[in-house]
Design an enzyme around this catalytic site. Structure first.
Site, short mmCIF file in Angstrom:
data_model
loop_
_atom_site.label_atom_id
_atom_site.label_comp_id
_atom_site.label_asym_id
_atom_site.label_seq_id
_atom_site.Cartn_x
_atom_site.Cartn_y
_atom_site.Cartn_z
N VAL A 190 14.55 24.96 47.85
CA VAL A 190 15.82 24.32 48.19
C VAL A 190 16.54 23.87 46.92
O VAL A 190 17.75 24.03 46.78
CB VAL A 190 15.60 23.13 49.14
N GLU A 191 15.78 23.32 45.99
CA GLU A 191 16.40 22.75 44.79
C GLU A 191 17.02 23.81 43.88
O GLU A 191 18.17 23.66 43.45
CB GLU A 191 15.37 21.93 44.00
N THR A 192 16.25 24.84 43.57
CA THR A 192 16.73 25.79 42.54
C THR A 192 16.44 27.25 42.87
O THR A 192 16.49 28.10 41.99
CB THR A 192 16.11 25.48 41.17
N TYR A 229 18.60 17.40 54.21
CA TYR A 229 17.79 17.95 53.13
C TYR A 229 16.32 18.04 53.56
O TYR A 229 15.69 19.09 53.40
CB TYR A 229 17.92 17.07 51.89
#
Length: 326
Positions: free
Chosen positions: A119-121, A307
């Site tokens: 999800v982050e990168t 999130y």
């Protein structure tokens, strides 16, 4: 969301003025003086670093329209995609030994570690194209709504750069100053990043092992409970449930309270366990979940129920794909 022409002109005037006299601004002078007094910096050094800062209207524009403001169905579509699921299974295979070691050490399931990074990168592929020093300075000095938080993060960033002998003007990250494969803010980097492969460096920029260990350590330090569940689908009665939709993200109501009010969990839960009822917006109506303690822990990484749900659902899909061997 589009800015009106008048607002756009005001922003341009603000930034052209700010660039010209950043070092003369009272809040910047105070910041420099505090860093000199508390951490032994030379004022000339900080004047040089901050004097080269370029305040960014793009940063302000980005932080005022975060994806977390989207309805669930739109937010979910960003992350729960075949390519990202496939990429998660591939990341798992490439880093299996380190992921399994982190899961054992920190008690966090492999699929959650993978999904957070996904999800982050997108597994380290998209780590941000903003200069961290510019992002943090912009938000510290020209975003009053969260100036206190970003001023603290700017302090941590400068300390981090000094501790690791890094040039603060060479480090890139997100518009909010998050860095590396797991997108840690500077304070999180200093508090939770680990040298997981014992090579003498704590590198979340280019080292997947350190990134994996750092995510595990972060979640453990924020209270992850090994072997506990994360969330359960729920059905709700036709009656008014507004009293059950508590403010904040922390679980506050017992499962027994939910049951008494007519909420049914899709999995068996202990009656005394504290949960939070989530209401997520879909195109054709809402869906409901009972978020448990570990769900709340995921929101400590990013303070958003959307999130945490994206991490959870991506993790489930990645695990299925990995186990299927495809």
């Amino acid at each position: 969301m589009k800015f009106s022409a008048a607002i756009a002109v005001c922003i341009l005037l603000l930034f052209s003025h700010a660039r010209a006299d950043l070092l003369q601004r009272a809040e910047v002078v105070s910041f420099i003086n505090d860093m000199v007094a508390e951490y032994g910096y030379e004022a000339t050094e900080l004047n040089d670093v901050l004097g080269r800062v370029e305040l960014s209207e793009k940063v302000i524009a980005a932080i005022t329209r975060p994806a977390e403001a989207f309805p669930w169905h739109r937010y979910r579509a960003i992350f729960i995609k075949p390519g990202r699921i496939r990429g998660g299974a591939e990341f798992w295979r490439r880093n299996q030994a380190q992921l399994e070691r982190a899961a054992e050490k920190y008690g966090v399931p492999v699929e959650i570690l993978v999904a957070v990074i996904g999800v982050e990168t997108k597994y380290g592929r998209i780590t941000g194209g903003f200069k961290v020093i510019n992002s943090l300075s912009t938000l510290a000095f020209d975003y009053p709504k969260r100036s206190r938080f970003f001023t603290s993060e700017l302090k941590h960033f400068l300390l981090l750069a000094r501790e690791q002998s890094l040039d603060p003007h060479t480090l890139a990250g997100s518009y909010a100053g998050a860095m590396g494969i797991p997108q840690f803010m500077p304070s999180s980097y200093r508090a939770y990043a680990v040298d997981f492969d014992d090579d003498g460096l704590t590198d979340i920029w280019d080292n997947p092992a350190d990134a994996i260990g750092s995510v595990g350590n972060y979640l453990k330090e924020h209270g992850w409970r090994k072997g506990a569940g994360i969330t359960s689908p729920a059905t709700v009665p036709d009656s008014d449930i507004s009293a059950l939709l508590t403010k904040g993200l922390e679980p506050k109501l017992a499962v027994a309270d939910m049951t008494e009010a007519g909420v049914t969990a899709g999995t068996e839960l202990d009656a005394s366990e504290k949960v939070k009822l989530l209401e997520l917006e879909n195109r054709d109506g809402n869906e409901y979940w009972l978020a448990r303690h570990n769900f709340y822990v995921i929101t400590r990484y990013n303070h958003s129920a959307l999130y945490a749900m994206a991490v959870y659902q991506l993790a489930e899909a990645i695990r299925e794909q990995y186990q299927a061997g495809t």
